[in-house]
Design an enzyme around this catalytic site. Structure first.
Site, PDB file in Angstrom:
ATOM      1  N   HIS A 147      42.716  32.195  31.559  1.00  0.00           N
ATOM      2  CA  HIS A 147      42.068  33.511  31.432  1.00  0.00           C
ATOM      3  C   HIS A 147      40.707  33.493  30.720  1.00  0.00           C
ATOM      4  CE1 HIS A 147      45.363  35.793  33.158  1.00  0.00           C
ATOM      5  NE2 HIS A 147      46.220  35.137  32.389  1.00  0.00           N
TER       6      HIS A 147
ATOM      7  N   HIS B  34      47.434  28.147  29.139  1.00  0.00           N
ATOM      8  CA  HIS B  34      47.318  29.174  30.184  1.00  0.00           C
ATOM      9  C   HIS B  34      46.312  30.260  29.790  1.00  0.00           C
ATOM     10  CE1 HIS B  34      48.204  32.176  33.163  1.00  0.00           C
ATOM     11  NE2 HIS B  34      48.478  33.047  32.208  1.00  0.00           N
TER      12      HIS B  34
ATOM     13  N   SER C 187      45.625  27.102  35.552  1.00  0.00           N
ATOM     14  CA  SER C 187      46.143  26.499  34.316  1.00  0.00           C
ATOM     15  C   SER C 187      47.402  25.689  34.574  1.00  0.00           C
ATOM     16  CB  SER C 187      46.441  27.594  33.282  1.00  0.00           C
ATOM     17  OG  SER C 187      47.419  28.479  33.779  1.00  0.00           O
TER      18      SER C 187
ATOM     19  N   GLU D 106      46.156  36.442  38.678  1.00  0.00           N
ATOM     20  CA  GLU D 106      47.003  35.315  38.252  1.00  0.00           C
ATOM     21  C   GLU D 106      47.132  34.237  39.339  1.00  0.00           C
ATOM     22  OE1 GLU D 106      48.131  34.557  35.395  1.00  0.00           O
ATOM     23  OE2 GLU D 106      48.270  36.396  34.223  1.00  0.00           O
TER      24      GLU D 106
HETATM   25 FE   LIG Z   1      48.396  35.148  32.553  1.00  0.00          FE
END
Ligand SMILES: [Fe+2]
Length: 275
Positions: free
Chosen positions: A158, A153, A218, A199
């Protein structure tokens, strides 16, 4: 996921429903990897983690699958960031090398933490163009599922975003906004907007809904399901008041009419927050 930071178990203590809860070897790995993050001091060289062949295999499987799906579901800015960062696909990347790549591209640093990061610390670091990242990887029995943010993730979600200067600037503005949100209510509204944008944000591109949020990008399963969610028009005020559940696919998402509109509105929101 950043918004889930406060829900994370401390370091390597796993909740009973975690896929690795009864796996002693996995728990020992979590402890060892957490120790590397714990020993790290901000700005120091990042110590490598020796990942096992099993851990590398989890990364290989997940990153190949996500890469295919990104071509169909990710927005252009994310794909550009990912191409620039050029993560390895056959083994878990070291944060040292991801940090070097991302910093060279946008001046953002990636730094290891053992696990739990208090919400204010996590967001506050963004104001210094620093992303605090976990290093452990999900349990090998369920490579396409994780109940908590893991290195897949953090890095595929990110760090790939942070390879694009437009996202890097948005993250920095978000960090600055979080620092001005001194009371808990203001931080809560800020966290919700972060959740529904960086997100789980989606954007219209060439008449198709594409994802730009790290949580969607992700998630092996959710990335194929997000177009079936209730898609609401872009509305920052509504985002800031809507509760979300981190344990399920998001039933409601907010779509920006264009990538530029998202960047302009979100930059303005963060820069002026709290009003
Ligand atoms: Fe996150």
């Amino acid at each position: 996921m950043a918004g889930a930071q406060t829900h994370r178990p401390a370091a390597f203590e796993l909740p009973e429903d975690h896929p690795g809860f009864t796996d002693r070897a996995y728990r020992a790995r979590r402890a060892a990897i957490a120790e590397v993050g714990r020993a790290h001091r901000r700005g120091d060289p990042i110590t490598d983690v020796e990942y096992t062949p099993e851990e590398d295999e989890v990364w290989r499987v997940v990153s190949h699958e996500l890469r295919r799906k990104h071509e169909r579901y990710a927005c252009r800015a994310y794909l550009e960031g990912a191409r620039a960062v050029t993560l390895p696909t056959e083994r878990v990347p070291q944060l040292r090398e991801v940090d070097e790549r991302v910093h060279g591209l946008t001046g953002f640093h990636i730094e290891p933490v053992p696990g739990l990061v208090p919400t204010r610390e996590f967001y506050g670091a963004l104001s210094e163009r620093t992303f605090l990242s976990t290093q452990y990887i999900r349990h090998h029995s369920v490579p396409f599922y994780t109940p908590e943010p893991d290195i897949v993730h953090e890095i595929i979600g990110h760090a790939n975003m942070l390879g694009n200067p437009v996202f890097a600037d948005l993250y920095e503005l978000a960090g600055q906004a979080s620092q001005r949100a001194t009371d808990d209510e203001a931080l809560d509204v800020f966290s919700k907007v972060f959740w529904f944008t960086l997100e789980f944000g989606v954007v219209w591109e060439d008449e198709e809904l594409r994802a730009y949020g790290a949580g969607l990008l992700s998630s092996y399963g959710e990335i194929e399901e997000f177009r079936a969610a209730e898609i609401r028009p872009w509305d920052l005020e509504q985002m800031g008041t809507l509760d979300y559940d981190i344990t399920r696919y998001q039933p409601v998402l907010f779509a920006a009419s264009s990538f530029d509109r998202m960047v302009t509105d979100l930059s303005e929101f963060f820069a002026g927050y709290p009003a």
